[in-house]
Write an enzyme that holds these catalytic residues in place. Structure first.
Site, PDB file in Angstrom:
ATOM      1  N   LYS A  79      -8.366 -14.709 -11.877  1.00 31.08           N
ATOM      2  CA  LYS A  79      -8.153 -14.590 -10.425  1.00 31.08           C
ATOM      3  C   LYS A  79      -8.832 -15.762  -9.729  1.00 31.08           C
ATOM      4  O   LYS A  79      -9.957 -16.124 -10.093  1.00 31.08           O
ATOM      5  CB  LYS A  79      -8.743 -13.249  -9.962  1.00 31.08           C
ATOM      6  CG  LYS A  79      -8.514 -12.903  -8.502  1.00 31.08           C
ATOM      7  CD  LYS A  79      -9.084 -11.517  -8.192  1.00 31.08           C
ATOM      8  CE  LYS A  79      -8.817 -11.080  -6.774  1.00 31.08           C
ATOM      9  NZ  LYS A  79      -9.364  -9.730  -6.474  1.00 31.08           N
ATOM     10  N   SER A 154      -6.009  -6.411  -4.508  1.00 30.17           N
ATOM     11  CA  SER A 154      -5.851  -7.823  -4.238  1.00 30.17           C
ATOM     12  C   SER A 154      -5.636  -8.663  -5.500  1.00 30.17           C
ATOM     13  O   SER A 154      -5.174  -9.797  -5.399  1.00 30.17           O
ATOM     14  CB  SER A 154      -7.085  -8.345  -3.505  1.00 30.17           C
ATOM     15  OG  SER A 154      -8.228  -8.254  -4.331  1.00 30.17           O
ATOM     16  N   SER A 178      -9.187  -3.152  -6.229  1.00 28.18           N
ATOM     17  CA  SER A 178      -8.331  -4.317  -6.463  1.00 28.18           C
ATOM     18  C   SER A 178      -8.019  -4.663  -7.913  1.00 28.18           C
ATOM     19  O   SER A 178      -7.207  -5.545  -8.159  1.00 28.18           O
ATOM     20  CB  SER A 178      -8.930  -5.552  -5.794  1.00 28.18           C
ATOM     21  OG  SER A 178      -8.614  -5.515  -4.437  1.00 28.18           O
TER      22      SER A 178
HETATM   23  N1  GLN Z   1      -7.550  -2.840  -0.674  1.00 30.41           N
HETATM   24  C1  GLN Z   1      -8.955  -2.882  -0.463  1.00 30.41           C
HETATM   25  C2  GLN Z   1      -9.264  -3.802   0.687  1.00 30.41           C
HETATM   26  O1  GLN Z   1      -8.378  -4.317   1.238  1.00 30.41           O
HETATM   27  C3  GLN Z   1      -9.669  -3.279  -1.707  1.00 30.41           C
HETATM   28  C4  GLN Z   1      -9.749  -4.743  -1.931  1.00 30.41           C
HETATM   29  C5  GLN Z   1     -10.537  -5.122  -3.148  1.00 30.41           C
HETATM   30  O2  GLN Z   1     -10.881  -4.282  -3.982  1.00 30.41           O
HETATM   31  N2  GLN Z   1     -10.872  -6.403  -3.236  1.00 30.41           N
HETATM   32  O3  GLN Z   1     -10.372  -4.025   1.038  1.00 30.41           O
END
Ligand code: GLN
Length: 512
Positions: A79, A154, A178
């Site tokens: 990532k 994400s 995420s």
């Molecule tokens: N969907 C969650 C957010 O928008 C989690 C994001 C993540 O785990 N980086 O914050």
């Protein structure tokens, strides 16, 4: 089965026996990327030359019977949020579009030492804020099972890369789901370790008390192998735990006797898609057939988890992102334009005789900050910065941030109580299978609610894993989440592996 459909564990056997060369394996994945990534959009950058060179080196060392690392010759996607020395690390943000870190994140260093072959850097929501990968400043990533749909986020690029056979292994990060959520929506295995299990040194921070790095793979064994490689104490991360790391990939095939599984009453309320519910309930039956017992438990404060998370995560983000000011590093607005704009503003105020306006006119420095941040950040990141700044402001700190911290403690206590009665908690990972691209991008609250089953593990600091447990009528993957007490990753892997061995959901691959 095509080579790219096999698991990393299978590849490793071939590499170790000499039946498979890393160059051949790496080329297979690079070819696959070339063939399908124009449709999926999982990668922000691909380093074909670097990967092949590295694969060649590892093959040579292996041929000469020299020592090689744990993942020697296995292609891997990362990532684009982990610093890699000399490589552009964008966090899918304009702000870091040109950023080349001068050092390696600890996880990158460990993977390098394990002789993994880095094939490319994957797309994500900007600064990991989002659950669809639509918030990337550069491109949209599509779900390999249905290109009209989102892979989740994400870490959507990493999940999609593995699901589409573009890498056998990938690294993601999980602040509120995420890794687990995109794993669920893409039908692969994804795992968030205990907070502190994996060093965050060199991870670009979103919400530091929640962020964790973790593995993606096609199987539980693969995820175990990858976590084993990246976990461990690191003096450069003060929250890193100084405890031994079990050999997960060795113990993963030991089934758990007398396993007590908790299912959470609050998970089966309104809002859960019928197909997801029946796949998850069918998974409970599989566990029963394996000798596990099922127990109804309650996590009474879980109804506050999303609200708590969306105060704490933006608060920490607003502070972490203060560093992107155009001075220290990252993007800076065009200074000539900025000075011209400021001069024009001054002339306008002078002509109008607006004394108060002149008094409040920005200095060049403040105007530079303003323009830099306005141009460098996308809308979701700005929304988070504003939410967090508000929640931390003097007048609202007690009402929002402090209250959220209290709730966080209660959420954690719910898990402590539950794990007094059961060994693992099982349930859905998302309320529904993959949604359409664009379906939620105009409605941030709807998007935040997708995180209902994932954020509490981050708030409590416990490990969570998602593995495939079914398919919807439309052919979309459905994920099962398992959660364990802090530092019980081994139990999590063994419990997940039991299910995987008893079913065939891990064998399905997206058709591309
Ligand atoms: N969907 C969650 C957010 O928008 C989690 C994001 C993540 O785990 N980086 O914050």
């Amino acid at each position: 089965m095509a080579l790219f459909d096999q698991t990393a564990t299978e590849h490793l056997k071939g590499l170790e026996s000499g039946a498979l060369k890393s160059v051949e394996l790496t080329q297979t994945y690079l070819d696959r990327i070339r063939a399908v990534d124009n449709r999926v959009g999982a990668f922000l950058s691909v380093d074909a030359d670097g990967a092949l060179k590295r694969a060649e080196e590892i093959d040579e060392r292996r041929a000469k019977k020299q020592r090689v690392g744990r993942l020697a010759g296995l292609p891997l996607a990362v990532k684009d949020i982990l610093c890699e020395r000399g490589k552009v690390t964008t966090c899918a943000s304009r702000m870091l579009q040109q950023f080349r870190p001068p050092y390696d994140a600890t996880v990158i260093a460990k993977l390098r030492e394990a002789d993994a072959v880095f094939v490319g850097r994957t797309n994500m929501d900007e600064f990991a804020m989002g659950g669809s990968t639509e918030n990337s400043a550069f491109q949209v990533t599509r779900n390999p099972w249905d290109l009209e749909r989102s892979p989740g986020g994400s870490s959507g690029g990493s999940a999609a890369a593995v699901a589409a056979g573009m890498a056998p292994l990938a690294i993601g990060t999980d602040t509120g789901g995420s890794i687990r959520q995109p794993a669920g929506l893409c039908g692969v295995v994804g795992m968030k370790p205990t907070y502190g299990r994996v060093s965050r040194f060199g991870l670009i921070a979103f919400a530091s008390s929640l962020d964790q790095i973790g593995p993606f793979g096609q199987s539980v064994e693969d995820a175990a192998l990858l976590l084993e490689t990246i976990a461990g104490h690191d003096p450069r991360d003060t929250t890193s735990l100084d405890v031994p790391v079990p050999a997960y990939s060795q113990s993963v095939n030991k089934p758990l006797a007398n396993l007590r599984i908790g299912w959470v009453r609050e998970h089966f309320g309104g809002g859960l898609d019928k197909e997801v519910e029946s796949a998850v309930r069918a998974a409970f039956e599989v566990y029963k057939s394996l000798g596990a017992t099922l127990h109804e438990i309650s996590l009474p404060h879980s109804k506050y988890a999303v609200a708590t998370y969306y105060v704490i995560a933006p608060s920490e983000a607003s502070s972490n992102l203060a560093r992107y000011d155009g001075v220290h590093f990252g993007y800076r607005t065009d200074e000539k334009e900025m000075l011209a704009e400021l001069a024009a503003d001054r002339r306008r105020l002078e002509t109008a005789g607006d004394k108060a306006g002149l008094e409040h006119l920005d200095s060049a420095l403040v105007r530079m900050y303003r323009r830099t941040r306005a141009e460098g950040f996308g809308p979701e990141v700005k929304r988070r910065i504003m939410l967090g700044t508000y929640a931390l402001s003097a007048g609202y700190y007690d009402a929002y941030y402090l209250k959220a911290l209290k709730l966080r403690r209660l959420i954690r206590k719910d898990f402590d109580d539950a794990f007094g009665k059961v060994d693992l908690i099982a349930g859905p990972i998302t309320p529904a299978p993959a949604f359409k691209i664009g379906e939620m991008s105009g409605d941030p609250l709807a998007m935040y609610l997708v995180d209902i089953y994932t954020v509490s593990a981050n708030l409590a600091g416990i490990p969570g894993l998602c593995l495939p447990c079914g398919r919807s009528q439309a052919g979309l993957p459905i994920g099962l989440q398992l959660q364990a007490p802090a530092l019980e990753e081994e139990r999590l892997f063994c419990g997940a592996r039991m299910f995987e061995q008893a079913t065939d959901w891990d064998k399905g691959r997206a058709k591309l």
